[in-house]
Design an enzyme around this catalytic site. Sequence first.
Site, PDB file in Angstrom:
ATOM      1  N   CYS A  13      37.458 -72.405   6.870  1.00 24.06           N
ATOM      2  CA  CYS A  13      38.075 -71.569   5.911  1.00 24.06           C
ATOM      3  C   CYS A  13      37.695 -70.374   5.916  1.00 24.06           C
ATOM      4  CB  CYS A  13      37.936 -72.390   4.694  1.00 24.06           C
ATOM      5  SG  CYS A  13      36.283 -72.418   4.429  1.00 24.06           S
ATOM      6  N   ASP A 411      59.669 -36.459  19.278  1.00 21.56           N
ATOM      7  CA  ASP A 411      59.760 -35.385  20.446  1.00 21.56           C
ATOM      8  C   ASP A 411      61.122 -35.366  20.761  1.00 21.56           C
ATOM      9  OD1 ASP A 411      58.966 -34.017  22.756  1.00 21.56           O
ATOM     10  OD2 ASP A 411      59.297 -35.682  23.660  1.00 21.56           O
TER      11      ASP A 411
END
Length: 715
Positions: A13, A411
């Site tokens: 856990c 770009d």
Amino acid sequence: MEKKDICVGNMECAACSASVERVLKRLDGMRQVSVNLATEKAHVEYDPDQLSMEKIEQTIRKAGFTVMEDEQEQKIKKDTQMVSRKIRLLVSIAISVPLMVFSMGHMFGLPTFPPIVQMLLATLVMGCGYTFFTQGYKNLFLLHPNMDSLVAVGTTASYVYSAANMFRGEHMHLYFEGVGTIITLVMLGKYMEAKSKDKTGAAIRKLMELAPQTATVIRNGLVSVIGAKRVVVGDVVLVKPGEKIPVDGVITEGTTSVDESLLTGESMPVEKQTGDTVYGATINTTGAITYRASKVGSDTALSGIIKLVQDAQGSKAPIARVADKVAGYFVPVVMAIALAVFLVWKLTGSEFDFALNCAVSVLVIACPCALGLATPIAIMVASGKGAQMGILFCDAGSIEELHSVKTIAFDKTGTLTQGKPVVTDILSENPSQTLALAASLEQASEHPLSKAIVQKAQEEGLSLRKATDFLAVVGEGVIGNVDGRPVKIGNGKLIDIPATSVQQMEKLSGEGKTPLAVSSDNKIIGIIAVADTLRKETKETIRELEKMGVRTVMLTGDNERTAKAIAGECGVRAYFAGQLPGQKEATIRKLRETYGATAMVGDGINDAPALAQADTGIAVGSATDVARESADVVLVRNNLQDVAKAIRLSQATMRNIKQNLFWAFFYNCLGIPIAAGVLTLFGGPSLSPMVASLAMSLSSLTVVGNALRLNRFTA
């Protein structure tokens, strides 16, 4: 500084992963630790001069966990554990069902088991669930209690109390059936959780299964079939139609079409010829080819993709830190609450049985698993789903950051555009003649514009003549003779251009194109325009992003006039012209300060600084290695529409994580008070430990099941 991923076993856990993280952080020389419950891995960064790997592994073992050599050992151990879990679960069910029925037989008019038989059967069930006790008490004594500790303490308390009553002859207060049922239900929940978690790694396994097992190589003139893992760089590999390509390389002989959909998601086969690169795991569909291996083993494109996905699945998103911090204190706090509940009910006059049941219910219903799995399980599924779609997230943080992006800067060259010039316009009374004449002269040049003109002529099937006396004039154009006639191709510095032609060239320039005048015998015969054209999906991508509320910006090194024309054509909201690499980085910083979270999409070396500076750097599939290494997200398919898909997947993942965290916190905030018996104060029912154990198992399954819904994500 050394970095390593360690396979850690026996983590049940979030309290377990928090314990591993806590003990490792205390070590001198440890710089960074991240333990992932879902992948069962600890990522460590440490100073090898101060700390050894042996010390790290020893510390993990001392904390009550195991260390495995590699993922193969981890998989073998997990498979073995799953078989063991299944057998123990089936035996436990076979024992606990009759135990519960015949221990409560008097309620249904059935005979009841004698107390000693009930105790014996409960003991057998506890034996089936022995790991709860061995791991639970071990971690409790090491002061690192986990979920196993809660189950172990709760069931032990009920078992001891029931045994004491049995030996005193008080047979009306026995809870052996509760002990058996609690352990069985928790085992069932853990088994189902493990099976569900195993599905989250399906994407990685599918990628690994893509690689072929054998390769046909030609060594010293002899053809032989060997294991694909034995191919070395420089080997000549033969691939026949229909076969998978074993490793990356460059074609030395033959032409073919290659189905790269398994790797890129692109459905159309890609034409390949001598000099082209082929990638391992793709399928050769038509012709036989031989190629020279250039990348093998972990260096292949497929291995790179698998590594990226594994890194993303193993990393932690920033949002996970809250849950991890809570989980670290969760189990001790729950134990304190259970003790307090028992004391409060006993001191206020309640019966011992009621007080004990409430305390045990609190211990059993509390679930740190749901908290610990909320984020990593969603990240695992999202990373795998992204890989299937050709979207590679480099780490969990990039998934979280991308969902909040407000601005995306693109770009221009190679990103919004194709990245190579093509002929767009031919203004002439005889276009074919003008193109043939120009291409005949330009075939002697290596300039990109010249190559575009020659390629256009070849596409048109025009025959080219031989040029003589070729001369390139820098910044002006080229001159030479074709069939003994003087030919010039260039701008106004090289050729005397009439006013009407000047106007045509200015119009073409205003559209972002490069116009070239063509003259023969000192007379203009036409104008050829060349431009780096937009990708076919660029306009649609920009429209989609703007519709999503994302501001789009273009960054380019082109001049103002060209930048304005391209920006207008593709539809971006703003543009920045004349951008050098350093200026792109500064622009990204300014955009982030002005508009908030900013992403950068690029493909070249000059984009690397901006990609690194952005909150999220996105490299398109054709990007250089430098650009890819600077990016947080890689679009394998080289398709700009995947930018929007990546954002949507990120947003869906964050919604899923928040749903998981809400459920985990809500469940515990609601479940613990009910288990503590608060409802009885208002005349309501109390919660039995058996129901509490069922609720605890369902909470983890709910979180895992919700995360698995991401597998159905469609952009």
